[in-house]
Structures are given as structure tokens and as C-alpha cells.
Scaffold this motif. Structure first.
Motif, PDB file in Angstrom:
ATOM      1  N   THR A  24     116.980  37.830  -0.194  1.00  0.00           N
ATOM      2  CA  THR A  24     117.758  38.181   0.999  1.00  0.00           C
ATOM      3  C   THR A  24     118.794  37.082   1.227  1.00  0.00           C
ATOM      4  O   THR A  24     118.663  35.970   0.718  1.00  0.00           O
ATOM      5  CB  THR A  24     116.880  38.325   2.255  1.00  0.00           C
ATOM      6  N   LEU A  25     119.827  37.408   2.003  1.00  0.00           N
ATOM      7  CA  LEU A  25     120.876  36.442   2.335  1.00  0.00           C
ATOM      8  C   LEU A  25     121.004  36.298   3.843  1.00  0.00           C
ATOM      9  O   LEU A  25     120.849  37.272   4.584  1.00  0.00           O
ATOM     10  CB  LEU A  25     122.221  36.890   1.770  1.00  0.00           C
ATOM     11  N   GLU A  26     121.331  35.091   4.270  1.00  0.00           N
ATOM     12  CA  GLU A  26     121.441  34.779   5.701  1.00  0.00           C
ATOM     13  C   GLU A  26     122.809  34.174   6.002  1.00  0.00           C
ATOM     14  O   GLU A  26     123.324  33.358   5.219  1.00  0.00           O
ATOM     15  CB  GLU A  26     120.335  33.788   6.071  1.00  0.00           C
ATOM     16  N   ASN A  27     123.401  34.550   7.135  1.00  0.00           N
ATOM     17  CA  ASN A  27     124.627  33.901   7.596  1.00  0.00           C
ATOM     18  C   ASN A  27     124.335  32.461   8.012  1.00  0.00           C
ATOM     19  O   ASN A  27     123.226  32.139   8.429  1.00  0.00           O
ATOM     20  CB  ASN A  27     125.235  34.671   8.761  1.00  0.00           C
ATOM     21  N   ASP A  28     125.333  31.579   7.868  1.00  0.00           N
ATOM     22  CA  ASP A  28     125.106  30.188   8.243  1.00  0.00           C
ATOM     23  C   ASP A  28     125.959  29.795   9.450  1.00  0.00           C
ATOM     24  O   ASP A  28     126.787  30.573   9.925  1.00  0.00           O
ATOM     25  CB  ASP A  28     125.346  29.248   7.056  1.00  0.00           C
ATOM     26  N   ASP A  29     125.750  28.572   9.933  1.00  0.00           N
ATOM     27  CA  ASP A  29     126.361  28.156  11.197  1.00  0.00           C
ATOM     28  C   ASP A  29     127.716  27.470  11.039  1.00  0.00           C
ATOM     29  O   ASP A  29     128.343  27.116  12.047  1.00  0.00           O
ATOM     30  CB  ASP A  29     125.404  27.239  11.966  1.00  0.00           C
ATOM     31  N   LYS A  30     128.180  27.299   9.787  1.00  0.00           N
ATOM     32  CA  LYS A  30     129.454  26.595   9.592  1.00  0.00           C
ATOM     33  C   LYS A  30     130.422  27.323   8.676  1.00  0.00           C
ATOM     34  O   LYS A  30     131.628  27.274   8.885  1.00  0.00           O
ATOM     35  CB  LYS A  30     129.193  25.197   9.025  1.00  0.00           C
TER      36      LYS A  30
END
Length: 318
Positions: free
Chosen positions: A184-190
Motif C-alpha cells: 500500500t502507499l501513503e501520502n506524506d506530510d512534506k
């Protein structure tokens, strides 16, 4: 709409139950090959035993969602160690998987930020493949590889996000299909927003793990309800409901840092949007206090009108 809750790695309410006790390569070398190998066995055995303790703790609290520690096996992918961490613990790994299956538990892994597929350096991609295969091998040893997920971020932009995305798709071809099928892939904060991560997920046929805190730190232009609708579409062929990561800022000045507990006011817009969708979802709590933060949030949510606690680790929203 049912929401199940889970937490990451350590159960803070358990005494001496870390599933991530370590052995550094320096210490391994100092001990010598024979004693070093024995120490590897001892630490790994303790981490597996502590993982079982956490799984049992989860079952006692009716928690069906849990992220396994990526540090159960010390030095598993170190090029100068290369040891068989499955055979000596075949029964122990199987016992973990049996507990997961018997108690309808959903578990996952989240390798560290260095496991990425956007680097221009072939060695980084090679190491990413090795790390993904290592995590898959643990799931396989437990007998749960066909129902569990390994979650990572897209990676760095290296000064040119468009080129990095192209490299991601190219480098991902190095990953064996059976491992990619559990990814799975996750969005990041930067760097990569939710909408950018969604585009990659749709092209590769990979489920998207939406991180709400990261989303607010690195906003997409699309409205939240549109993003969530797209998130659900990426999970349609997975036989699982989406996982959403939940945390809240430590402070206004340290917005990207995770607080000890979850500020329920911070996640209310997300809860409202999900309620409008009316579809089941799993919440992975990433607050510093882990299981305590999870249980506190469940208790607070159960006091909201229209929310009913239906087990120790889940609620139902009308």
C-alpha cells in the motif's frame, strides 16, 4: 458505518513488552560470529514472544487492528549478516499467524522512510526490494501473507517531482509481483500530497492508505470528500476496507509532530466526511501513547450522539 481502531507496535500498558529490542551490527561484531549469532536468536525470540503478548492484549480488549513492528528481527537485511530468521522460529512465527487468524485480526507492516522507489541510485532501489521481501517473508512465515499489507511512502522528490514519479513506476518493476500485491502507499506530510499519491496508486493498482494529519500538513486542492471517495475505489479489489492513519499535531509550531493523544476536535471534519460516505473504515492510531491514545479516543467518540461502541476496539456511527 463501523470503525475499527488499532495502534502501532508497542502496547504501553504492558510491562517490558517491546517487540523491537535491538542488536546493533557493532555489538554483533564485538561478540564474534558464534556468540553474535546466539544473541541474534535470543533477541529475535524475545521480540516474537512480546509480539504475541501484544496480540493477546489486543484480543483481550477486542482490538482487531494492529501494526507489527518492523524491528522484530535485528540485522535481518544487513549485507554482512544475512541470517535465516525463519527456520529457528518456525513454530513461533506460525503461532503468531494462528492467533491473528483465530481472532479476526488485521495486521500490517510499515517499513522505514528509506524503503522507497524514487531514488536515482540503483542501490537504494535494491535495498528497498530486499526490505519489502524481508517484511513479506515474515508475513509468509506467519501464514498471513495473502491478507496483510506492507505500507510505504512514495519517497523523495530529488529536486524534480515529475522525474521522481517516473522513476517510482520504473523502479517498482524490480519488486516481485507477489510482494507488490501486498503493498500500500501513503501520502506524506512534506512531498507527495494525497491527490498525487492517489494518481500513483491508481496507475499501479495499489490500495491507498490515507493519512489525515499528513494531508492537513501537505494539502491537496481537492475537497476532502472527493479524496475519500477516491481512496475507497483503490481498495475495491483488496477484500479489505481502507485503513486511515490518525494522529494530531503536537502543537501549532510543531504541526507535523505527533501528539501523545488524539485531539478529537482535530479529526471531526474527517469523521463528518466519512459519515456522509457511510462506509466501514479502519483507523490506525499513530499517537505517541499508542494503545492508551486509541482507547481514550474510542471512549471519547462513544460519547458523541449517534456513535455507539460495539466492542472494545470499534464503534458504529449511524
Amino acid at each position: 458505518m463501523k470503525i475499527r481502531f488499532g495502534f502501532v507496535s508497542n502496547a504501553t500498558c504492558l510491562w517490558e513488552a517491546s517487540p523491537a529490542k535491538t542488536l546493533t551490527f557493532k555489538r554483533y561484531n564485538e561478540l564474534g560470529q558464534e556468540e553474535g549469532r546466539q544473541k541474534l536468536l535470543e533477541v529475535t525470540k524475545q521480540n516474537i514472544e512480546n509480539t504475541l503478548r501484544v496480540l493477546q492484549y489486543n484480543t483481550a480488549h477486542q482490538v482487531e487492528l494492529y501494526r507489527l513492528s518492523s524491528s522484530i528481527v535485528p540485522l535481518a537485511t544487513h549485507p554482512d549478516v544475512k541470517w535465516d530468521f525463519v527456520t529457528p522460529f518456525a513454530k513461533e512465527w506460525e503461532k503468531l499467524g494462528d492467533w491473528v487468524l483465530a481472532n479476526n485480526m488485521r495486521v500490517s507492516f510499515h517499513p522505514n522512510q528509506f524503503t522507497l522507489f524514487t531514488s536515482p541510485k540503483p542501490s537504494i532501489t535494491e535495498n528497498a526490494v530486499k526490505d519489502m521481501e524481508f517484511h513479506y517473508k515474515m508475513l509468509q512465515a506467519m501464514g498471513i501473507a495473502d491478507q496483510s499489507f506492507i505500507n510505504i511512502h512514495i519517497g523523495g522528490a530529488y529536486g524534480d517531482k515529475n522525474s521522481a514519479i517516473i522513476r517510482f513506476h520504473d523502479n517498482l518493476r524490480s519488486l516481485p509481483e507477489h510482494v507488490k500485491a501486498r503493498m500500500t502507499l501513503e501520502n506524506d506530510d512534506k512531498t507527495y500530497t494525497a491527490s498525487e499519491t492517489l494518481r500513483v496508486c491508481k496507475r499501479e493498482g495499489i490500495p491507498f492508505v490515507f493519512d489525515y494529519h499528513h494531508h492537513l500538513a501537505n494539502l491537496s486542492v481537492e475537497p476532502l470528500n472527493e479524496l475519500l471517495t477516491d481512496v475507497y475505489t483503490t481498495w475495491e479489489d483488496s477484500n479489505s476496507v481502507p485503513t486511515i492513519h490518525i494522529s494530531s499535531p503536537k502543537s501549532a509550531s510543531a504541526f507535523r509532530s505527533h501528539a501523545d493523544y488524539i485531539d478529537i476536535a482535530f479529526i471531526m471534519p474527517l469523521l463528518k466526511a466519512l459519515t456522509e460516505l457511510g462506509k466501514d473504515v479502519d483507523f490506525m492510531i499513530e499517537a505517541k501513547m499508542k494503545d492508551q491514545a486509541m482507547l481514550k479516543l474510542i471512549e471519547e467518540m462513544s460519547r458523541i450522539r449517534g456513535v455507539k461502541r460495539v466492542s472494545g476496539g470499534s464503534v458504529f456511527i449511524k
